[in-house]
Design a protein around this motif. Structure first.
Motif, PDB file in Angstrom:
ATOM      1  N   ARG A 142       7.202  69.148   3.351  1.00 48.56           N
ATOM      2  CA  ARG A 142       6.669  69.629   2.089  1.00 48.56           C
ATOM      3  C   ARG A 142       6.191  71.081   2.194  1.00 48.56           C
ATOM      4  N   ASP A 144       4.249  72.217  -0.615  1.00 46.66           N
ATOM      5  CA  ASP A 144       3.291  72.340  -1.720  1.00 46.66           C
ATOM      6  C   ASP A 144       1.843  72.411  -1.236  1.00 46.66           C
ATOM      7  N   LEU A 145       1.617  72.274   0.063  1.00 47.26           N
ATOM      8  CA  LEU A 145       0.265  72.406   0.603  1.00 47.26           C
ATOM      9  C   LEU A 145       0.270  73.498   1.665  1.00 47.26           C
ATOM     10  N   PRO A 146      -0.848  74.188   1.824  1.00 51.08           N
ATOM     11  CA  PRO A 146      -0.905  75.291   2.788  1.00 51.08           C
ATOM     12  C   PRO A 146      -0.631  74.800   4.216  1.00 51.08           C
ATOM     13  N   TRP A 149      -3.641  73.793   6.352  1.00 47.29           N
ATOM     14  CA  TRP A 149      -4.186  72.471   6.073  1.00 47.29           C
ATOM     15  C   TRP A 149      -3.332  71.376   6.715  1.00 47.29           C
TER      16      TRP A 149
ATOM     17  N   ARG B 177      -8.502  68.987  -3.632  1.00 49.70           N
ATOM     18  CA  ARG B 177      -7.137  68.727  -4.108  1.00 49.70           C
ATOM     19  C   ARG B 177      -6.207  68.428  -2.928  1.00 49.70           C
ATOM     20  N   LEU B 178      -6.375  69.166  -1.854  1.00 52.15           N
ATOM     21  CA  LEU B 178      -5.538  68.931  -0.682  1.00 52.15           C
ATOM     22  C   LEU B 178      -5.757  67.532  -0.123  1.00 52.15           C
ATOM     23  N   VAL B 179      -7.009  67.121  -0.124  1.00 51.58           N
ATOM     24  CA  VAL B 179      -7.314  65.792   0.400  1.00 51.58           C
ATOM     25  C   VAL B 179      -6.662  64.720  -0.458  1.00 51.58           C
ATOM     26  N   ALA B 181      -4.143  64.935  -2.468  1.00 50.59           N
ATOM     27  CA  ALA B 181      -2.679  64.976  -2.337  1.00 50.59           C
ATOM     28  C   ALA B 181      -2.242  64.351  -1.016  1.00 50.59           C
TER      29      ALA B 181
END
Lengths: 191, 191
Positions: A142, A144-146, A149, B177-179, B181
């Motif tokens: 993916r 869509d996440l940094p 992270w 939001r990251l969590v 997701a």
DNA sequence: GCTAACTCGTATATTCCCGTACGAGCTAAA
DNA sequence: TTTAGCTCGTACGGGAATATACGAGTTAGC
């Protein structure tokens, strides 16, 4: 120029045993005392002080030794081919290391400068990040996440699993399998 | 029978301030000293000892107070409807709590018996497990991994994110939001 | 206003750990 | 066999933290 004055064989042996004991004890308890480490190594406390004048010296040596082992293990992992399979292999090899280094790292953070810890600890994270990047560019991971992270999340999952095993809270057969399955889900692009 | 001998109002106030300060300091540093906690609470060290004879008593009181707050917050969360949305809501509410209780929990584990910690800490985990179970039975959450592991994994992700925020390592805007997701990916049935 | 409850400072004991000093005895290596 | 390096015990000093003891002053509540 590695040894200024030549070191005797028995000293080498003592140092090796001390570092090994330090890795073991600090891996379980970040607050392990010099006393206990010396006892576990089978040497007198004064012998330990002879080689590691300060507690920080010993912690650093233990961390460096652990990470050198880790580097050796991880650099042997084949990271080519499908990034997902490569990730499985990387995680499988990281498994044993994490169980030890998590608590040891906590000990180091209390004693060493943040910069020094980062410097010693950066390599494994960089290797994982590199692999994730490749997987992203190939479209199997993916985006869509940094990335920072994602790396951190994998780290915490691994660390958590190691803790579960250490405390025996989870009566689970194949903890490594759970980790790889979970990480794979974590990195798979959402539908 | 809550108070054997009636307690004066000022004592109640002192206790409240001490517990509040303990939550605050222990939440940041598990090794916070009695001295500092008393100072932060604006009371003398002896006053603190008057109410909490042992350090463990104070830690336990702080943990219990935090968890009671947590229970109140979490029990107000609407867990009906689509389990995935309910999970988002639950995580959003858990977010603030976790940031505090993670470090406090570490302090507790050094001082309290494992059984006592577990007993105090069981409710939130049970709530999450219940929700995951419902999601599984409705077919929106995966069933190929043990429920215990899933609960633990969510816990560690949350805890890790809290740690990232606390240390400021990750310069990220929307950590919550990251969590959510990530957890969603973790619980979604694999293709 | 009386009294019990509470606050809180100072002093002290204890415990635990780190680190240093001194020195006697052992051992590897030339 | 010599000698430099190593081992390791005992003892001491210092610091930090917990916890106790005593006692004087303050305040809430009846």
């Amino acid at each position: 120029m590695t040894t200024r004055t030549r070191r005797r064989a028995d000293a080498e042996r003592s140092i090796a045993r001390i570092v090994s004991a330090a890795r073991e004890l600090l891996g379980r308890d970040p607050a392990a005392t010099i006393d206990k480490i010396a006892a576990a190594a089978g040497v007198g406390r004064m012998t330990l002080y002879g080689h590691f004048p300060k507690r920080a010296d010993l912690v650093e040596a233990a961390l460096a030794d652990t990470l050198a082992d880790g580097e050796r293990t991880l650099s042997a992992v084949d990271l080519t081919g499908d990034p997902r399979d490569a990730l499985d292999r990387l995680l499988a090899s990281s498994w044993g290391l994490m169980a030890e280094s998590s608590s040891l790292l906590a000990a180091a953070q209390e004693v060493l400068s943040p910069g020094r810890v980062r410097e010693l600890h950066g390599a494994p994270a960089a290797r994982l990040e590199e692999l994730i990047r490749r997987g992203q560019s190939e479209g199997v991971f993916r985006t869509d996440l940094p990335i920072g992270w994602l790396v951190a999340a994998v780290h915490y999952l691994l660390k958590g699993a190691a803790e579960e095993e250490r405390t025996g809270r989870l009566d689970v057969d194949g903890l490594p399998r759970l980790v790889t399955a979970s990480v794979r889900s974590l990195l798979t692009p959402p539908a």
